[in-house]
Motif scaffolding. Sequence first.
Motif, PDB file in Angstrom:
ATOM      1  N   LEU A   3       0.297  31.741  27.055  1.00  0.00           N
ATOM      2  CA  LEU A   3      -0.544  32.542  26.968  1.00  0.00           C
ATOM      3  C   LEU A   3      -0.845  33.061  28.687  1.00  0.00           C
ATOM      4  CD1 LEU A   3      -3.220  33.516  24.075  1.00  0.00           C
ATOM      5  CD2 LEU A   3      -1.004  34.602  24.377  1.00  0.00           C
ATOM      6  N   ASP A   4      -0.567  32.472  29.518  1.00  0.00           N
ATOM      7  CA  ASP A   4      -1.043  31.759  30.754  1.00  0.00           C
ATOM      8  C   ASP A   4      -0.516  33.348  31.952  1.00  0.00           C
ATOM      9  OD1 ASP A   4       1.035  31.142  30.342  1.00  0.00           O
ATOM     10  OD2 ASP A   4       0.448  29.193  31.747  1.00  0.00           O
ATOM     11  N   ASP A   5       0.674  33.438  30.490  1.00  0.00           N
ATOM     12  CA  ASP A   5       1.244  34.990  32.162  1.00  0.00           C
ATOM     13  C   ASP A   5       1.017  35.865  31.637  1.00  0.00           C
ATOM     14  OD1 ASP A   5       2.786  34.432  30.045  1.00  0.00           O
ATOM     15  OD2 ASP A   5       4.597  34.491  30.222  1.00  0.00           O
ATOM     16  N   LYS A   6       0.230  36.012  30.362  1.00  0.00           N
ATOM     17  CA  LYS A   6      -0.391  37.631  29.483  1.00  0.00           C
ATOM     18  C   LYS A   6      -1.632  37.971  31.000  1.00  0.00           C
ATOM     19  CE  LYS A   6       2.518  36.080  27.611  1.00  0.00           C
ATOM     20  NZ  LYS A   6       4.104  37.606  27.157  1.00  0.00           N
ATOM     21  N   ARG A   7      -1.539  39.567  31.224  1.00  0.00           N
ATOM     22  CA  ARG A   7      -2.698  40.785  31.886  1.00  0.00           C
ATOM     23  C   ARG A   7      -2.726  41.231  30.882  1.00  0.00           C
ATOM     24  NH1 ARG A   7      -1.567  35.967  34.309  1.00  0.00           N
ATOM     25  NH2 ARG A   7      -1.407  34.959  35.634  1.00  0.00           N
ATOM     26  N   VAL A   8      -2.195  41.683  30.042  1.00  0.00           N
ATOM     27  CA  VAL A   8      -2.249  42.836  29.107  1.00  0.00           C
ATOM     28  C   VAL A   8      -2.588  42.516  28.077  1.00  0.00           C
ATOM     29  CG1 VAL A   8      -1.736  45.443  28.932  1.00  0.00           C
ATOM     30  CG2 VAL A   8      -1.477  44.583  30.909  1.00  0.00           C
ATOM     31  N   LEU A   9      -3.362  43.019  27.008  1.00  0.00           N
ATOM     32  CA  LEU A   9      -3.819  42.575  25.857  1.00  0.00           C
ATOM     33  C   LEU A   9      -3.939  43.291  24.750  1.00  0.00           C
ATOM     34  CD1 LEU A   9      -6.302  40.066  26.377  1.00  0.00           C
ATOM     35  CD2 LEU A   9      -3.709  39.630  26.104  1.00  0.00           C
ATOM     36  N   LEU A  10      -2.908  44.114  24.333  1.00  0.00           N
ATOM     37  CA  LEU A  10      -2.528  45.709  23.428  1.00  0.00           C
ATOM     38  C   LEU A  10      -3.381  45.430  22.311  1.00  0.00           C
ATOM     39  CD1 LEU A  10       0.662  46.838  24.299  1.00  0.00           C
ATOM     40  CD2 LEU A  10      -1.842  46.922  25.057  1.00  0.00           C
ATOM     41  N   PHE A  11      -4.340  46.029  21.576  1.00  0.00           N
ATOM     42  CA  PHE A  11      -5.447  45.762  20.624  1.00  0.00           C
ATOM     43  C   PHE A  11      -5.133  46.978  19.360  1.00  0.00           C
ATOM     44  CE2 PHE A  11      -7.306  43.304  23.421  1.00  0.00           C
ATOM     45  CZ  PHE A  11      -7.910  41.732  22.882  1.00  0.00           C
ATOM     46  N   ASP A  12      -5.299  46.576  17.863  1.00  0.00           N
ATOM     47  CA  ASP A  12      -5.053  47.546  17.523  1.00  0.00           C
ATOM     48  C   ASP A  12      -6.133  47.482  16.426  1.00  0.00           C
ATOM     49  OD1 ASP A  12      -4.905  48.767  14.373  1.00  0.00           O
ATOM     50  OD2 ASP A  12      -4.986  47.209  13.104  1.00  0.00           O
ATOM     51  N   LEU A  13      -7.252  48.612  15.787  1.00  0.00           N
ATOM     52  CA  LEU A  13      -8.458  49.230  16.324  1.00  0.00           C
ATOM     53  C   LEU A  13      -8.221  48.720  14.645  1.00  0.00           C
ATOM     54  CD1 LEU A  13     -10.584  50.443  17.436  1.00  0.00           C
ATOM     55  CD2 LEU A  13     -10.109  52.278  16.643  1.00  0.00           C
ATOM     56  N   ASP A  14      -8.317  49.104  13.613  1.00  0.00           N
ATOM     57  CA  ASP A  14      -8.842  49.620  11.902  1.00  0.00           C
ATOM     58  C   ASP A  14      -8.662  48.193  11.658  1.00  0.00           C
ATOM     59  OD1 ASP A  14      -9.998  52.651  11.364  1.00  0.00           O
ATOM     60  OD2 ASP A  14      -8.904  52.725  12.313  1.00  0.00           O
ATOM     61  N   TYR A 113      -8.681  40.346  32.274  1.00  0.00           N
ATOM     62  CA  TYR A 113      -7.862  40.713  31.153  1.00  0.00           C
ATOM     63  C   TYR A 113      -7.567  42.293  30.950  1.00  0.00           C
ATOM     64  CZ  TYR A 113      -6.321  35.646  29.919  1.00  0.00           C
ATOM     65  OH  TYR A 113      -5.858  34.678  30.484  1.00  0.00           O
ATOM     66  N   ARG A 114      -6.914  42.503  31.120  1.00  0.00           N
ATOM     67  CA  ARG A 114      -6.754  44.133  30.894  1.00  0.00           C
ATOM     68  C   ARG A 114      -6.876  44.558  29.392  1.00  0.00           C
ATOM     69  NH1 ARG A 114      -2.168  46.822  34.664  1.00  0.00           N
ATOM     70  NH2 ARG A 114      -2.995  48.986  34.350  1.00  0.00           N
ATOM     71  N   LEU A 115      -7.352  45.673  28.693  1.00  0.00           N
ATOM     72  CA  LEU A 115      -7.164  45.831  27.881  1.00  0.00           C
ATOM     73  C   LEU A 115      -7.271  47.046  27.497  1.00  0.00           C
ATOM     74  CD1 LEU A 115     -10.622  44.190  26.247  1.00  0.00           C
ATOM     75  CD2 LEU A 115      -8.512  42.843  27.289  1.00  0.00           C
ATOM     76  N   ALA A 116      -6.591  47.721  26.531  1.00  0.00           N
ATOM     77  CA  ALA A 116      -6.132  49.236  26.058  1.00  0.00           C
ATOM     78  C   ALA A 116      -6.255  48.647  24.244  1.00  0.00           C
ATOM     79  CB  ALA A 116      -4.638  49.845  26.500  1.00  0.00           C
ATOM     80  N   ILE A 117      -6.446  49.871  23.426  1.00  0.00           N
ATOM     81  CA  ILE A 117      -5.989  50.115  22.045  1.00  0.00           C
ATOM     82  C   ILE A 117      -5.125  50.722  21.690  1.00  0.00           C
ATOM     83  CG2 ILE A 117      -6.714  51.013  19.800  1.00  0.00           C
ATOM     84  CD1 ILE A 117      -9.861  50.230  20.925  1.00  0.00           C
ATOM     85  N   ILE A 118      -3.837  50.505  20.767  1.00  0.00           N
ATOM     86  CA  ILE A 118      -2.956  51.197  19.814  1.00  0.00           C
ATOM     87  C   ILE A 118      -3.126  50.884  18.751  1.00  0.00           C
ATOM     88  CG2 ILE A 118      -0.413  51.192  19.225  1.00  0.00           C
ATOM     89  CD1 ILE A 118      -0.127  49.592  22.532  1.00  0.00           C
ATOM     90  N   THR A 119      -3.149  51.650  17.917  1.00  0.00           N
ATOM     91  CA  THR A 119      -3.697  52.320  16.786  1.00  0.00           C
ATOM     92  C   THR A 119      -2.981  53.439  15.953  1.00  0.00           C
ATOM     93  OG1 THR A 119      -5.910  52.540  14.760  1.00  0.00           O
ATOM     94  CG2 THR A 119      -5.673  53.847  17.103  1.00  0.00           C
ATOM     95  N   ASN A 120      -3.126  52.819  14.821  1.00  0.00           N
ATOM     96  CA  ASN A 120      -2.138  54.067  13.834  1.00  0.00           C
ATOM     97  C   ASN A 120      -3.795  55.661  13.651  1.00  0.00           C
ATOM     98  OD1 ASN A 120       0.549  53.261  13.839  1.00  0.00           O
ATOM     99  ND2 ASN A 120       0.440  52.442  12.613  1.00  0.00           N
ATOM    100  N   LYS A 121      -4.827  55.138  13.931  1.00  0.00           N
ATOM    101  CA  LYS A 121      -5.450  55.908  13.372  1.00  0.00           C
ATOM    102  C   LYS A 121      -5.307  57.285  14.214  1.00  0.00           C
ATOM    103  CE  LYS A 121     -10.666  55.143  13.348  1.00  0.00           C
ATOM    104  NZ  LYS A 121     -10.502  54.707  12.162  1.00  0.00           N
TER     105      LYS A 121
END
Length: 231
Positions: A3-14, A113-121
């Motif tokens: 995980l030390d080379d990760k900069r962008v974290l894409l999160f599900d929501l529900d 870290y840069r955070l974003a959401i990717i959801t099917n909602k």
Amino acid sequence: MSLDDKRVLLFDLDGTLVDSAPDLAAAVNQTLVHLGREPFPEATVRNWVGNGALPLISRGLSGAKEIDATLPQDLVDQALAAFLDFYAHNVCDKSVLYPEVKETLLALKQRGYRLAIITNKPEKFIEPMLQGLGLSGVFEFCLGGDSLPERKPNPLPLFTACAMMNAEIADCVMIGDSKNDILAAKAAKMDSIGVSYGYNYDEDLGIHEPDFLFDHFNELLSVLDDLKTPA
């Protein structure tokens, strides 16, 4: 995976950040009663959540996880419209963040870290939910299930997120509670982290082989504790 080379974290929501099943179940049951059908216990509806609004209400009409292929299209359309209307009035009535979610997200953001959401909602429900739960402004952007022509488990939302954030696949990790998140990540050749709680149809998420699998959301932070803070 490191995980030390990760900069962008894409999160599900529900099911990953938010336990939204109580409000979703209420809207499903309001719709069914509106159509003269019997409602279902919240525990039953929980096992139908995860693919977006249309599959959810179709499962409600079918009374099962497996959608009845003989459902009349006009009934499905009517039910979907009613569901979306009922849900719009109660997006964040009984929904709650899972333990340590807000604290963990804020800590990650503070580290750079840069955070974003990717959801099917559906997209229109995302910001009202984030506002209601005190997460407005935490994420750079959000993609909903109707934001693009395809949704998870198709990798298109992940590719789109990379393009929007000017990031490489190797810079990113997809984090979610269902096989849709893990399969989308694998299709995009992106690393993935699964959480064992949430909505995955009573299926062990481990069989889809995420790179990490956590029982608690803040374990993500513990893994990052000993790693270099992103520049």
